[in-house]
Design an enzyme around this catalytic site. Structure first.
Site, PDB file in Angstrom:
ATOM      1  CD  GLN A 110      14.058 -22.120  -6.801  1.00  0.00           C
ATOM      2  OE1 GLN A 110      14.898 -21.779  -5.970  1.00  0.00           O
ATOM      3  NE2 GLN A 110      14.351 -22.241  -8.082  1.00  0.00           N
ATOM      4  CG  ASN A 111       8.840 -18.005  -9.454  1.00  0.00           C
ATOM      5  OD1 ASN A 111       9.930 -17.782  -8.919  1.00  0.00           O
ATOM      6  ND2 ASN A 111       8.682 -18.058 -10.760  1.00  0.00           N
ATOM      7  CB  VAL A 112       5.711 -16.682  -3.600  1.00  0.00           C
ATOM      8  CG1 VAL A 112       6.664 -17.609  -2.863  1.00  0.00           C
ATOM      9  CG2 VAL A 112       6.389 -15.325  -3.825  1.00  0.00           C
ATOM     10  CG  ASP A 113       4.816 -15.587  -9.655  1.00  0.00           C
ATOM     11  OD1 ASP A 113       4.370 -16.709  -9.942  1.00  0.00           O
ATOM     12  OD2 ASP A 113       5.871 -15.127 -10.140  1.00  0.00           O
ATOM     13  CG  HIS A 128      10.450 -21.046  -1.740  1.00  0.00           C
ATOM     14  ND1 HIS A 128      11.427 -20.467  -2.499  1.00  0.00           N
ATOM     15  CD2 HIS A 128      11.011 -22.167  -1.207  1.00  0.00           C
ATOM     16  CE1 HIS A 128      12.533 -21.206  -2.430  1.00  0.00           C
ATOM     17  NE2 HIS A 128      12.298 -22.238  -1.653  1.00  0.00           N
ATOM     18  CB  CYS A 136      -3.468 -17.065  12.172  1.00  0.00           C
ATOM     19  SG  CYS A 136      -3.185 -16.892  13.951  1.00  0.00           S
ATOM     20  CB  CYS A 139      -5.726 -20.338  15.450  1.00  0.00           C
ATOM     21  SG  CYS A 139      -6.260 -19.070  14.267  1.00  0.00           S
ATOM     22  CB  SER A 228      20.742 -17.478  -9.548  1.00  0.00           C
ATOM     23  OG  SER A 228      20.245 -17.505  -8.219  1.00  0.00           O
ATOM     24  CG  LEU A 270      13.145 -18.607 -19.045  1.00  0.00           C
ATOM     25  CD1 LEU A 270      12.934 -18.321 -17.574  1.00  0.00           C
ATOM     26  CD2 LEU A 270      13.126 -20.092 -19.316  1.00  0.00           C
TER      27      LEU A 270
HETATM   28  P1  NAD Z   1      17.167 -15.494  -8.634  1.00  0.00           P
HETATM   29  O1  NAD Z   1      16.753 -14.059  -8.633  1.00  0.00           O
HETATM   30  O2  NAD Z   1      18.265 -15.909  -7.729  1.00  0.00           O
HETATM   31  O3  NAD Z   1      17.596 -15.905 -10.116  1.00  0.00           O
HETATM   32  C1  NAD Z   1      16.811 -15.577 -11.229  1.00  0.00           C
HETATM   33  C2  NAD Z   1      17.616 -15.921 -12.477  1.00  0.00           C
HETATM   34  O4  NAD Z   1      16.753 -15.775 -13.597  1.00  0.00           O
HETATM   35  C3  NAD Z   1      18.812 -15.009 -12.696  1.00  0.00           C
HETATM   36  O5  NAD Z   1      19.941 -15.773 -13.018  1.00  0.00           O
HETATM   37  C4  NAD Z   1      18.374 -14.138 -13.887  1.00  0.00           C
HETATM   38  O6  NAD Z   1      19.443 -13.724 -14.697  1.00  0.00           O
HETATM   39  C5  NAD Z   1      17.453 -15.080 -14.612  1.00  0.00           C
HETATM   40  N1  NAD Z   1      16.441 -14.391 -15.434  1.00  0.00           N
HETATM   41  C6  NAD Z   1      15.772 -13.258 -15.162  1.00  0.00           C
HETATM   42  N2  NAD Z   1      14.865 -12.996 -16.111  1.00  0.00           N
HETATM   43  C7  NAD Z   1      14.990 -13.987 -17.029  1.00  0.00           C
HETATM   44  C8  NAD Z   1      14.321 -14.275 -18.252  1.00  0.00           C
HETATM   45  N3  NAD Z   1      13.345 -13.504 -18.728  1.00  0.00           N
HETATM   46  N4  NAD Z   1      14.699 -15.372 -18.948  1.00  0.00           N
HETATM   47  C9  NAD Z   1      15.688 -16.181 -18.486  1.00  0.00           C
HETATM   48  N5  NAD Z   1      16.334 -15.967 -17.322  1.00  0.00           N
HETATM   49  C10 NAD Z   1      15.987 -14.882 -16.591  1.00  0.00           C
HETATM   50  O7  NAD Z   1      15.835 -16.320  -8.412  1.00  0.00           O
HETATM   51  P2  NAD Z   1      15.603 -17.729  -7.701  1.00  0.00           P
HETATM   52  O8  NAD Z   1      16.727 -18.650  -8.007  1.00  0.00           O
HETATM   53  O9  NAD Z   1      14.213 -18.125  -8.029  1.00  0.00           O
HETATM   54  O10 NAD Z   1      15.705 -17.408  -6.146  1.00  0.00           O
HETATM   55  C11 NAD Z   1      14.951 -16.324  -5.610  1.00  0.00           C
HETATM   56  C12 NAD Z   1      14.099 -16.690  -4.396  1.00  0.00           C
HETATM   57  O11 NAD Z   1      13.261 -15.570  -4.089  1.00  0.00           O
HETATM   58  C13 NAD Z   1      13.176 -17.824  -4.691  1.00  0.00           C
HETATM   59  O12 NAD Z   1      13.333 -18.732  -3.660  1.00  0.00           O
HETATM   60  C14 NAD Z   1      11.759 -17.237  -4.697  1.00  0.00           C
HETATM   61  O13 NAD Z   1      10.962 -17.838  -3.686  1.00  0.00           O
HETATM   62  C15 NAD Z   1      11.884 -15.798  -4.301  1.00  0.00           C
HETATM   63  N6  NAD Z   1      11.361 -14.875  -5.353  1.00  0.00           N
HETATM   64  C16 NAD Z   1      10.179 -15.142  -5.971  1.00  0.00           C
HETATM   65  C17 NAD Z   1       9.700 -14.295  -6.972  1.00  0.00           C
HETATM   66  C18 NAD Z   1       8.386 -14.614  -7.663  1.00  0.00           C
HETATM   67  O14 NAD Z   1       7.547 -15.309  -7.089  1.00  0.00           O
HETATM   68  N7  NAD Z   1       8.190 -14.174  -8.905  1.00  0.00           N
HETATM   69  C19 NAD Z   1      10.434 -13.172  -7.339  1.00  0.00           C
HETATM   70  C20 NAD Z   1      11.656 -12.927  -6.665  1.00  0.00           C
HETATM   71  C21 NAD Z   1      12.105 -13.778  -5.674  1.00  0.00           C
END
Ligand code: NAD
Length: 287
Positions: A110-113, A128, A136, A139, A228, A270
């Site tokens: 789900q991360n975008v990084d 995501h 764009c 186009c 979460s 983690l």
């Molecule tokens: P969330 O913030 O809802 O949940 C993150 C969970 O990870 C929390 O429960 C937190 O306690 C836990 N956590 C934090 N650090 C941790 C670690 N070191 N070890 C273990 N657990 C840890 O995130 P989500 O469920 O991914 O939803 C957020 C949405 O926002 C996603 O859809 C994502 O696209 C976007 N988002 C992306 C990034 C990124 O790309 N890094 C960052 C923030 C949000």
């Protein structure tokens, strides 16, 4: 979230349980923002996540209102150097090792990084999208975010972006003089430029979702890492696994929506747990 605390005996026992569950099975990981907090990118919903001064922009607002785009890009402009400078952490690396050893068959993130790929993960779906690209909306031309940063810089000579406080999703929790910020449109068609990520209020593209399901189906077990699962977009995989009685495990600091159906839940960091898991599965991990 808490970091650096030594594992309790209960967690050590849980680690063995997790290794036993995964052993001999093809693992698909579903990762979230918690995977990247140890790389310096904040999450949204950790127990100690900073409360944001504003909620993230919604798709409809971004598309409809030039002020919303100005605000988004001004904050993104300031946050980009820190976000782009983030590096994979021990969890990303151990997960890539687990893939190289054939334990993990892929990561739905789900991360975008881009940090899983940077660590060497080869089979992945960015559910995501990615902040490394700008698209764009007229186009559909793609441009790299780095190049767009230069364009933002030249369009806003009075602004200077540098490493600073970072908010989730790569923007900065600062309040620059947003009203004067200039946002270029597409130089081919004049269309609206948007980061190639799924905003709140927007759906995951059908093709991305299809690839995610195909990857999900290659696994015998779903391993949730650092999410979460408050957002349905990621939770859908847990709901299906639960319906199909596919084994499910969770490693997360704090509660998740999958806890009631997880065969094993480890409440831990983690960067600590995944390298130890790789060790328990006898994979040489690069910590
Ligand atoms: P969330 O913030 O809802 O949940 C993150 C969970 O990870 C929390 O429960 C937190 O306690 C836990 N956590 C934090 N650090 C941790 C670690 N070191 N070890 C273990 N657990 C840890 O995130 P989500 O469920 O991914 O939803 C957020 C949405 O926002 C996603 O859809 C994502 O696209 C976007 N988002 C992306 C990034 C990124 O790309 N890094 C960052 C923030 C949000």
């Amino acid at each position: 979230m808490s970091t650096g605390s030594p594992p309790t005996p209960l967690e050590a026992g849980r680690l063995e349980e997790l290794a036993e569950l995964l052993s001999g099975r093809r693992v698909v990981a579903l990762s979230g923002a918690g995977c990247s907090t140890e790389s310096g990118i904040p999450d949204y919903r950790g127990p100690t996540s900073a409360r944001r001064s504003r909620s993230p922009v919604r798709y409809q607002e971004f598309m409809a209102r030039p002020e919303a785009r100005r605000r988004y890009w001004a904050r993104s402009f300031f946050g980009w150097p820190s976000f782009a400078g983030a590096r994979p952490n021990a969890a990303h690396r151990a997960l890539a090792d687990l893939e190289a050893e054939g334990v993990v068959v892929g990561v739905i993130t789900q991360n975008v990084d881009g940090l899983h790929q940077a660590a060497g993960t080869r089979s992945f779906v960015e559910l995501h999208g990615s902040l490394s690209r700008v698209q764009c909306m007229g186009c559909r031309a793609d441009l790299p975010r780095d190049g767009f940063q230069e364009l933002l810089e030249s369009s806003n000579p009075d602004y200077r972006a540098g490493p600073g406080p970072l908010a989730p999703d790569g923007d900065a929790d600062v309040t620059p003089e947003e009203s004067a910020f200039r946002v270029p449109d597409c130089d081919r068609c004049g269309g609206i430029l948007k980061p190639d990520v799924v905003f709140f209020g927007e759906s995951v593209p059908a093709e991305t979702l299809e690839r995610s399901w195909r990857l999900y189906e290659t696994g015998d077990v779903l391993l949730v890492l650092g999410s979460s699962l408050e957002v349905f977009s990621g939770r859908r995989f847990v709901l299906r696994a639960s319906k199909e009685a596919k084994p499910l495990a969770v490693v997360n600091a704090g509660p998740t929506r999958a806890d009631p159906v997880a065969r094993v839940k480890i409440d831990g960091r983690l960067g600590d747990v995944i390298p130890r898991l790789a060790g328990a599965l006898r994979v040489g991990s690069r910590v």
